[in-house]
Design a protein around this motif. Structure first.
Motif, mmCIF file in Angstrom:
data_model
loop_
_atom_site.group_PDB
_atom_site.id
_atom_site.type_symbol
_atom_site.label_atom_id
_atom_site.label_comp_id
_atom_site.label_asym_id
_atom_site.label_seq_id
_atom_site.Cartn_x
_atom_site.Cartn_y
_atom_site.Cartn_z
ATOM 1 N N PHE A 44 46.573 28.847 38.740
ATOM 2 C CA PHE A 44 45.329 28.094 38.605
ATOM 3 C C PHE A 44 44.449 28.583 37.453
ATOM 4 C CE2 PHE A 44 46.402 27.545 43.153
ATOM 5 C CZ PHE A 44 46.512 26.161 43.162
ATOM 6 N N GLY A 45 44.873 29.656 36.797
ATOM 7 C CA GLY A 45 44.109 30.164 35.671
ATOM 8 C C GLY A 45 42.938 31.040 36.065
ATOM 9 N N TYR A 46 43.024 31.691 37.237
ATOM 10 C CA TYR A 46 41.951 32.556 37.698
ATOM 11 C C TYR A 46 42.319 34.024 37.482
ATOM 12 C CZ TYR A 46 40.153 28.351 39.932
ATOM 13 O OH TYR A 46 39.675 27.097 40.167
ATOM 14 N N ALA A 47 41.307 34.892 37.585
ATOM 15 C CA ALA A 47 41.521 36.321 37.348
ATOM 16 C C ALA A 47 41.171 37.111 38.603
ATOM 17 C CB ALA A 47 40.657 36.804 36.182
ATOM 18 N N GLU A 48 41.863 38.229 38.777
ATOM 19 C CA GLU A 48 41.549 39.116 39.901
ATOM 20 C C GLU A 48 40.179 39.764 39.725
ATOM 21 O OE1 GLU A 48 43.031 43.452 41.507
ATOM 22 O OE2 GLU A 48 44.537 42.118 40.627
ATOM 23 N N ASP A 49 39.797 40.021 38.480
ATOM 24 C CA ASP A 49 38.514 40.641 38.162
ATOM 25 C C ASP A 49 37.404 39.590 38.258
ATOM 26 O OD1 ASP A 49 36.320 41.857 37.117
ATOM 27 O OD2 ASP A 49 37.203 42.316 35.161
ATOM 28 N N PRO A 50 36.445 39.768 39.171
ATOM 29 C CA PRO A 50 35.409 38.731 39.334
ATOM 30 C C PRO A 50 34.562 38.532 38.083
ATOM 31 C CG PRO A 50 34.837 40.724 40.545
ATOM 32 C CD PRO A 50 36.258 40.889 40.097
ATOM 33 N N ALA A 51 34.416 39.564 37.258
ATOM 34 C CA ALA A 51 33.614 39.421 36.040
ATOM 35 C C ALA A 51 34.259 38.436 35.078
ATOM 36 C CB ALA A 51 33.434 40.774 35.353
#
Length: 207
Positions: A196-203
């Motif tokens: 989905f193009g998301y990152a584990e790092d919330p920043a």
């Protein structure tokens, strides 16, 4: 029928009753003098039975949608739970529970996209370019010309405004322990995040 065990893929649904209910609603609107060109079904639990829903009508179009996991957890926590009244342990438990649900739903959405070949439009992509939803549904220029994506609208408990990405504002409401709770749940599912193009790092995941 609608609320009991609605997230179960094995839930028994009276498909014809559902179809009849929708068509009665359409007829009522038309009798009031308003045109109805399309019916949009967007109840999240129905992703668990999308083929049954799609089979109710002679023509349908599927579009899949999801949202950044941290923003999703924050939105659900503040809207549907007593997150703000909980201590740190309680807030973590709430966020872990919602994050696990995000993983389950994201997995189902990926399955639908891959098996059905239907378009995927994330919340973030929609906010960036609202017109993209019409292209995803395959609407022609005649439909696009009748719709304005610049109008101010009322969404949930937010102020009336144009379509706006609320991710940063939502994520900022979670405390550090809650952020870590979400991270712990989604980290083992890097394949989903990548899809989905998301990152584990919330920043880096707020866009």
């Amino acid at each position: 029928m609608v609320h009991h065990n609605r997230w179960s893929e094995n839930k028994k649904i009276d498909a014809e009753a559902v179809r009849a209910t929708w068509l009665k609603r359409v007829a009522r609107i038309r009798r009031a003098g308003a045109p109805v060109d399309y019916i949009m079904e967007k109840s999240p639990p129905n992703m668990m039975r999308h083929r049954l829903i799609a089979g109710l009508f002679s023509e349908c179009r599927l579009v899949c949608n999801t949202r950044n996991p941290y923003a999703n957890v924050a939105s659900m926590a503040f809207r549907y739970t007593d997150y703000a009244e909980q201590d740190e342990s309680g807030r973590r438990e709430i966020c872990e529970r919602i994050a696990r649900k995000w993983v389950r739903c994201a997995g189902k959405i990926r399955q639908i996209v891959q098996e059905e070949g239907c378009p995927l439009l994330t919340y973030e992509q929609f906010c960036e370019e609202p017109q993209a939803i019409f292209r995803a549904f395959g609407f022609d220029h005649a439909v696009l010309s009748r719709v304005s994506t610049e109008r101010a609208v009322k969404v949930k408990d937010h102020a009336v405004q144009t379509i706006t990405n609320m991710n940063q504002r939502q994520i900022a409401r979670l405390d550090d322990a809650s952020i870590e709770a979400v991270r712990a749940v989604i980290a083992p599912h890097g394949d989903l995040l990548d899809f989905f193009g998301y990152a584990e790092d919330p920043a880096r995941a707020q866009a």
